[in-house]
Write a protein that holds these residues in place. Structure first.
Motif, PDB file in Angstrom:
ATOM      1  N   UNK A  40      -4.310  11.055   9.346  1.00 23.03           N
ATOM      2  CA  UNK A  40      -2.911  11.130   9.766  1.00 23.03           C
ATOM      3  C   UNK A  40      -1.956  11.084   8.563  1.00 23.03           C
ATOM      4  N   UNK A  41      -2.149  10.124   7.668  1.00 22.44           N
ATOM      5  CA  UNK A  41      -1.211   9.930   6.560  1.00 22.44           C
ATOM      6  C   UNK A  41      -1.450  10.882   5.393  1.00 22.44           C
ATOM      7  N   UNK A  42      -2.644  11.478   5.315  1.00 22.27           N
ATOM      8  CA  UNK A  42      -2.944  12.396   4.222  1.00 22.27           C
ATOM      9  C   UNK A  42      -3.309  11.668   2.931  1.00 22.27           C
ATOM     10  N   UNK A  43      -2.990  12.275   1.786  1.00 23.49           N
ATOM     11  CA  UNK A  43      -3.362  11.689   0.495  1.00 23.49           C
ATOM     12  C   UNK A  43      -2.467  10.497   0.159  1.00 23.49           C
ATOM     13  N   UNK A  44      -3.107   9.409  -0.251  1.00 23.90           N
ATOM     14  CA  UNK A  44      -2.387   8.198  -0.640  1.00 23.90           C
ATOM     15  C   UNK A  44      -2.911   7.766  -2.005  1.00 23.90           C
ATOM     16  N   UNK A  45      -2.016   7.526  -2.954  1.00 25.05           N
ATOM     17  CA  UNK A  45      -2.432   7.105  -4.294  1.00 25.05           C
ATOM     18  C   UNK A  45      -2.635   5.585  -4.302  1.00 25.05           C
TER      19      UNK A  45
ATOM     20  N   UNK B 240      -5.211   4.102  -6.755  1.00 23.19           N
ATOM     21  CA  UNK B 240      -5.827   3.667  -8.006  1.00 23.19           C
ATOM     22  C   UNK B 240      -4.826   2.858  -8.833  1.00 23.19           C
ATOM     23  N   UNK B 241      -5.288   1.736  -9.377  1.00 28.20           N
ATOM     24  CA  UNK B 241      -4.422   0.864 -10.162  1.00 28.20           C
ATOM     25  C   UNK B 241      -3.722  -0.194  -9.335  1.00 28.20           C
ATOM     26  N   UNK B 242      -3.867  -0.114  -8.015  1.00 28.73           N
ATOM     27  CA  UNK B 242      -3.225  -1.093  -7.134  1.00 28.73           C
ATOM     28  C   UNK B 242      -4.197  -2.208  -6.784  1.00 28.73           C
ATOM     29  N   UNK B 243      -3.666  -3.381  -6.508  1.00 27.46           N
ATOM     30  CA  UNK B 243      -4.501  -4.440  -5.972  1.00 27.46           C
ATOM     31  C   UNK B 243      -4.809  -4.127  -4.513  1.00 27.46           C
ATOM     32  N   UNK B 244      -5.798  -4.813  -3.977  1.00 22.65           N
ATOM     33  CA  UNK B 244      -6.171  -4.584  -2.581  1.00 22.65           C
ATOM     34  C   UNK B 244      -5.005  -4.901  -1.650  1.00 22.65           C
ATOM     35  N   UNK B 245      -4.325  -6.011  -1.900  1.00 19.04           N
ATOM     36  CA  UNK B 245      -3.201  -6.379  -1.032  1.00 19.04           C
ATOM     37  C   UNK B 245      -2.072  -5.362  -1.111  1.00 19.04           C
ATOM     38  N   UNK B 246      -1.821  -4.824  -2.318  1.00 15.88           N
ATOM     39  CA  UNK B 246      -0.762  -3.827  -2.467  1.00 15.88           C
ATOM     40  C   UNK B 246      -1.114  -2.554  -1.703  1.00 15.88           C
ATOM     41  N   UNK B 247      -2.389  -2.163  -1.755  1.00 17.89           N
ATOM     42  CA  UNK B 247      -2.830  -0.965  -1.025  1.00 17.89           C
ATOM     43  C   UNK B 247      -2.729  -1.193   0.480  1.00 17.89           C
ATOM     44  N   UNK B 248      -3.082  -2.383   0.937  1.00 17.14           N
ATOM     45  CA  UNK B 248      -2.939  -2.708   2.357  1.00 17.14           C
ATOM     46  C   UNK B 248      -1.485  -2.538   2.798  1.00 17.14           C
ATOM     47  N   UNK B 249      -0.585  -3.102   1.994  1.00 17.96           N
ATOM     48  CA  UNK B 249       0.829  -3.053   2.355  1.00 17.96           C
ATOM     49  C   UNK B 249       1.362  -1.626   2.345  1.00 17.96           C
ATOM     50  N   UNK B 250       0.898  -0.822   1.373  1.00 16.80           N
ATOM     51  CA  UNK B 250       1.333   0.566   1.287  1.00 16.80           C
ATOM     52  C   UNK B 250       0.946   1.348   2.548  1.00 16.80           C
ATOM     53  N   UNK B 251      -0.316   1.203   2.952  1.00 14.46           N
ATOM     54  CA  UNK B 251      -0.785   1.917   4.153  1.00 14.46           C
ATOM     55  C   UNK B 251      -0.059   1.409   5.392  1.00 14.46           C
ATOM     56  N   UNK B 252       0.128   0.102   5.465  1.00 17.78           N
ATOM     57  CA  UNK B 252       0.841  -0.476   6.614  1.00 17.78           C
ATOM     58  C   UNK B 252       2.268   0.076   6.702  1.00 17.78           C
TER      59      UNK B 252
END
Length: 263
Positions: free
Chosen positions: A108-113, A115-127
């Protein structure tokens, strides 16, 4: 040939052999009894290119989360009504590979960058992206590493690449998993080679000092290389001298034993 001489020779062999093979170091020898050493609680693993991630999305409305969990597999609805990846053959096993550009291709969201993010930051980005697209108002995003690995080389029990459950492995644990340091290890020359912002950097450690707790590499990151430097050639020569000496003494003792037995 006296028996006293024979026993004295055997005792000398045992002493020399034990001296040659004994480890002469103590881990964390400057730690003080009763002193408190703070524990780093803010450690987070960083996502790198070629990592494989398990990403699941849950919601109070299970049907809304299904499209975000279709990475080539099934989904399941738990007893609490939340949706997650199925235990077998689903997204949790296949995962999302971080490509060479640092992106994942998410449903649904397509490509998401990431790399270089912490796990929590990636969680928040997708959310945030899910909420911004008005797909789900209350998404819960979970991310786990599926291939967290590190390599240990040098003066350890056995060299190799190791995988970990989760993403929280200390440098000391990594060395223990590799069979501990050998007698030839330089305890003050333990390097961690790490990828940082597209470059490789080396961090040196002294395992006899409590300062290791303050190192940015005390907790390993994905794809770290641990290298335990062996002792220098001069020390190796000394060790070989001990080995040759004990071998010669053993031979002399054996000859003396035969002569004593014949006599």
């Amino acid at each position: 040939m006296s028996k006293n001489f024979l026993w004295a020779s055997l005792l000398a062999v045992l002493i020399l052999t034990s001296c040659a093979s004994r480890k002469s170091f103590v881990y964390l020898q400057d730690m003080q009894m009763g002193t408190k050493y703070p524990i780093e609680t803010k450690y987070e693993a960083v996502i790198h290119d070629d990592d494989r991630l398990s990403i699941t999305v849950s919601s109070k409305n299970p049907e809304l989360a299904i499209p975000f969990n279709i990475n080539g597999g099934a989904v399941q609805v738990g007893t609490d009504g939340n949706v997650s990846a199925a235990a077998s053959g689903g997204a949790k096993q296949m995962g999302y590979r971080v490509d060479v550009d640092g992106n994942i291709d998410f449903p649904i969201l397509g490509k998401i960058h990431v790399s270089g993010m912490t796990v929590n930051a990636a969680k928040q980005l997708i959310r945030d992206k899910i909420i911004a697209g008005n797909y789900i108002s209350d998404p819960i995003v979970s991310i786990e590493f599926l291939n967290f690995k590190y390599t240990v080389l040098g003066a350890v029990g056995h060299n190799g690449t190791f995988t970990a459950n989760g993403d929280r492995v200390t440098l000391i644990e990594a060395i223990a998993n590799a069979g501990d340091l050998t007698a030839k290890a330089q305890t003050n020359r333990v390097a961690v080679i790490r990828e940082v912002n597209g470059d490789r950097q080396m961090f040196m450690h002294d395992l006899t000092s409590k300062d290791i707790f303050e190192s940015p590499c005390f907790y390993l990151q994905q794809n770290d290389i641990v290298y335990v430097e062996p002792k220098y050639r001069k020390k190796d020569t000394e060790d070989r001298g001990w080995q040759i000496g004990t071998t010669i003494l053993s031979a002399i003792t054996a000859v003396c034993s035969i002569l004593w037995a014949i006599k």
